[in-house]
Design a protein around this motif. Structure first.
Motif, PDB file in Angstrom:
ATOM      1  N   TYR A   1       0.573  -1.317  -0.110  1.00  0.00           N
ATOM      2  CA  TYR A   1      -0.313   0.217  -0.382  1.00  0.00           C
ATOM      3  C   TYR A   1       0.868   1.293   0.009  1.00  0.00           C
ATOM      4  CZ  TYR A   1      -2.230   3.647   2.598  1.00  0.00           C
ATOM      5  OH  TYR A   1      -2.970   4.900   2.871  1.00  0.00           O
ATOM      6  N   LEU A   2       1.667   0.746   0.793  1.00  0.00           N
ATOM      7  CA  LEU A   2       2.907   2.620   0.877  1.00  0.00           C
ATOM      8  C   LEU A   2       3.286   2.503  -0.245  1.00  0.00           C
ATOM      9  CD1 LEU A   2       4.072   1.598   4.224  1.00  0.00           C
ATOM     10  CD2 LEU A   2       3.087   3.604   3.972  1.00  0.00           C
ATOM     11  N   LYS A   3       4.112   1.257  -1.355  1.00  0.00           N
ATOM     12  CA  LYS A   3       4.801   1.814  -1.885  1.00  0.00           C
ATOM     13  C   LYS A   3       3.953   1.792  -3.210  1.00  0.00           C
ATOM     14  CE  LYS A   3       8.359  -0.812  -3.225  1.00  0.00           C
ATOM     15  NZ  LYS A   3       9.463  -1.677  -3.214  1.00  0.00           N
ATOM     16  N   ARG A   4       3.171   1.677  -3.458  1.00  0.00           N
ATOM     17  CA  ARG A   4       1.938   1.886  -4.598  1.00  0.00           C
ATOM     18  C   ARG A   4       1.198   3.626  -4.389  1.00  0.00           C
ATOM     19  NH1 ARG A   4      -2.740  -0.638  -6.751  1.00  0.00           N
ATOM     20  NH2 ARG A   4      -3.954   0.364  -7.892  1.00  0.00           N
ATOM     21  N   MET A   5       1.135   3.518  -2.752  1.00  0.00           N
ATOM     22  CA  MET A   5       1.207   5.539  -2.991  1.00  0.00           C
ATOM     23  C   MET A   5       2.190   6.530  -3.448  1.00  0.00           C
ATOM     24  SD  MET A   5      -0.555   7.122  -0.002  1.00  0.00           S
ATOM     25  CE  MET A   5      -1.837   6.618  -0.339  1.00  0.00           C
ATOM     26  N   GLN A   6       3.214   5.777  -3.184  1.00  0.00           N
ATOM     27  CA  GLN A   6       4.876   6.210  -3.218  1.00  0.00           C
ATOM     28  C   GLN A   6       4.791   6.356  -4.474  1.00  0.00           C
ATOM     29  OE1 GLN A   6       9.059   5.122  -2.164  1.00  0.00           O
ATOM     30  NE2 GLN A   6       8.040   5.392  -0.163  1.00  0.00           N
ATOM     31  N   GLY A   7       5.054   5.839  -5.220  1.00  0.00           N
ATOM     32  CA  GLY A   7       5.367   4.870  -6.919  1.00  0.00           C
ATOM     33  C   GLY A   7       4.114   5.885  -8.036  1.00  0.00           C
ATOM     34  N   LEU A   8       3.100   5.849  -7.034  1.00  0.00           N
ATOM     35  CA  LEU A   8       2.290   6.503  -7.853  1.00  0.00           C
ATOM     36  C   LEU A   8       1.501   7.943  -7.279  1.00  0.00           C
ATOM     37  CD1 LEU A   8       0.525   3.730  -9.216  1.00  0.00           C
ATOM     38  CD2 LEU A   8       2.629   4.342 -11.158  1.00  0.00           C
ATOM     39  N   SER A   9       1.974   8.125  -5.984  1.00  0.00           N
ATOM     40  CA  SER A   9       1.454   9.086  -5.795  1.00  0.00           C
ATOM     41  C   SER A   9      -0.474   9.910  -6.142  1.00  0.00           C
ATOM     42  CB  SER A   9       2.172  10.819  -5.561  1.00  0.00           C
ATOM     43  OG  SER A   9       2.829   9.762  -5.628  1.00  0.00           O
ATOM     44  N   ASP A  10      -0.360  10.203  -7.087  1.00  0.00           N
ATOM     45  CA  ASP A  10      -1.473  11.349  -7.656  1.00  0.00           C
ATOM     46  C   ASP A  10      -1.653   9.707  -9.191  1.00  0.00           C
ATOM     47  OD1 ASP A  10       0.434  14.034  -8.085  1.00  0.00           O
ATOM     48  OD2 ASP A  10      -0.289  12.607  -9.964  1.00  0.00           O
ATOM     49  N   ASP A  11      -1.399  10.969 -10.283  1.00  0.00           N
ATOM     50  CA  ASP A  11      -1.382  10.248 -10.983  1.00  0.00           C
ATOM     51  C   ASP A  11      -2.695   9.190 -11.011  1.00  0.00           C
ATOM     52  OD1 ASP A  11      -0.604   8.869 -13.335  1.00  0.00           O
ATOM     53  OD2 ASP A  11      -0.519   6.934 -13.335  1.00  0.00           O
ATOM     54  N   GLY A  12      -3.750   9.303 -12.527  1.00  0.00           N
ATOM     55  CA  GLY A  12      -4.940   8.780 -12.820  1.00  0.00           C
ATOM     56  C   GLY A  12      -5.622  10.089 -13.743  1.00  0.00           C
ATOM     57  N   PRO A  13      -7.026   9.469 -13.839  1.00  0.00           N
ATOM     58  CA  PRO A  13      -7.827  10.111 -14.818  1.00  0.00           C
ATOM     59  C   PRO A  13      -7.248  11.648 -14.807  1.00  0.00           C
ATOM     60  CG  PRO A  13      -8.794   8.958 -12.648  1.00  0.00           C
ATOM     61  CD  PRO A  13      -7.240   9.136 -12.913  1.00  0.00           C
ATOM     62  N   SER A  14      -7.060  12.541 -13.375  1.00  0.00           N
ATOM     63  CA  SER A  14      -6.927  14.206 -13.097  1.00  0.00           C
ATOM     64  C   SER A  14      -5.743  14.033 -12.849  1.00  0.00           C
ATOM     65  CB  SER A  14      -8.038  14.141 -11.381  1.00  0.00           C
ATOM     66  OG  SER A  14      -9.813  13.495 -11.438  1.00  0.00           O
ATOM     67  N   SER A  15      -5.127  14.811 -13.582  1.00  0.00           N
ATOM     68  CA  SER A  15      -3.853  14.925 -12.998  1.00  0.00           C
ATOM     69  C   SER A  15      -3.794  15.946 -12.134  1.00  0.00           C
ATOM     70  CB  SER A  15      -3.233  15.937 -13.792  1.00  0.00           C
ATOM     71  OG  SER A  15      -3.737  15.312 -14.689  1.00  0.00           O
ATOM     72  N   ASP A  16      -3.929  16.067 -11.104  1.00  0.00           N
ATOM     73  CA  ASP A  16      -3.941  16.650  -9.721  1.00  0.00           C
ATOM     74  C   ASP A  16      -2.942  16.548  -8.972  1.00  0.00           C
ATOM     75  OD1 ASP A  16      -7.264  16.425  -8.649  1.00  0.00           O
ATOM     76  OD2 ASP A  16      -6.254  18.363  -9.337  1.00  0.00           O
ATOM     77  N   LYS A  17      -2.203  17.916  -8.709  1.00  0.00           N
ATOM     78  CA  LYS A  17      -1.298  18.020  -8.502  1.00  0.00           C
ATOM     79  C   LYS A  17      -1.082  18.078  -6.747  1.00  0.00           C
ATOM     80  CE  LYS A  17      -1.388  22.828  -8.394  1.00  0.00           C
ATOM     81  NZ  LYS A  17      -0.918  23.819  -7.920  1.00  0.00           N
TER      82      LYS A  17
END
Length: 228
Positions: free
Chosen positions: A164-180
DNA sequence: CTCAAAATAT
DNA sequence: CATATTTTGA
């Protein structure tokens, strides 16, 4: 660390998911801070850091709460007043189970561990205290000092937690909405975990909500009562 | 039937 | 102890 569980309203629906009606109050369990005496030391001194909760008692609470969920039987709302065991619930064999298998509760087959938010909170706290580098299943388990909790349980959950941590760290946001959102600030912990249990119902909805929705459910293990 | 959590195996 | 795979449950 100042969130308050607001159980102001319950859905008027027939399915009332009681996460922790009688035992919420605070998300904080035991003040896991300095008073953290090493279990070894405690053991060496024969002092019991905690009054060893007999899972039986805790179980009762769980049973009551779960009753509301399990069946639509609504004759247990009264549990809202008593049952303030704000400790962790661990699936443990009942008296019957405990007495079974000779005399080794350790070997008893635990139905299934349900990582309730509280438990997870503790887990996270301990891991944080130990540091990711020293966070090993055994130590975590020992420091948590949760009766009934075994190393396997922790290991499994730890694995998930790391992912879970890794996932979050690797892709922080990314996705449909490019929210910084957070540019480059990987906080060890932002919100509590995604989900410990999701109310499905029938169809399939979003796996994790993303925010801290206190809609967790404390679904219990199988029906070891004799009903399927 | 899908998917994710927990268990179990490697 | 870590990781991979399987089981189990909603």
């Amino acid at each position: 660390m100042g969130e308050e569980v607001r159980m102001s309203d319950y859905d008027g629906d027939d399915r009332v998911y009681e996460w922790e009606v009688g035992l919420p109050s605070a998300d904080d369990l035991t003040p896991l801070s300095q008073p953290l005496i090493s279990p070894e030391m405690a053991s060496a001194f024969s002092i019991s850091p905690e009054p060893r909760r007999s899972a039986t008692d805790v179980n009762r609470a769980s049973q009551n709460t779960l009753s509301a969920i399990s069946s639509s039987n609504n004759f247990n709302f009264k549990s809202l007043n008593d049952e303030r065991s704000q400790e962790e619930f661990v699936e443990e064999g009942d008296e019957a189970d405990l007495a079974r298998e000779g005399s080794d509760p350790r070997k008893a087959k635990r139905p299934r561990l349900v990582w309730t938010p509280q438990l997870h909170k503790r887990f996270v706290e301990v891991v944080k205290h130990l540091g990711v580098g020293n966070a090993v299943p055994k130590t975590i388990m020992q420091l948590m000092n949760v009766e009934g909790l075994t190393r396997e349980n922790v290991a499994s959950h730890l694995q998930k937690y790391r992912l879970y941590l890794k996932r979050m760290q690797g892709l922080s946001d990314d996705g449909p909405s490019s929210d910084k959102l957070f540019t480059s600030a990987p906080p060890p912990q932002m919100m509590h975990m995604p989900v410990i249990g999701m109310a499905h119902g029938n169809g399939h909805m979003g796996p994790y909500h993303g925010f801290e929705s206190h809609r967790y459910n404390m679904v219990q293990h199988r029906d070891w009562s004799g009903n399927k």
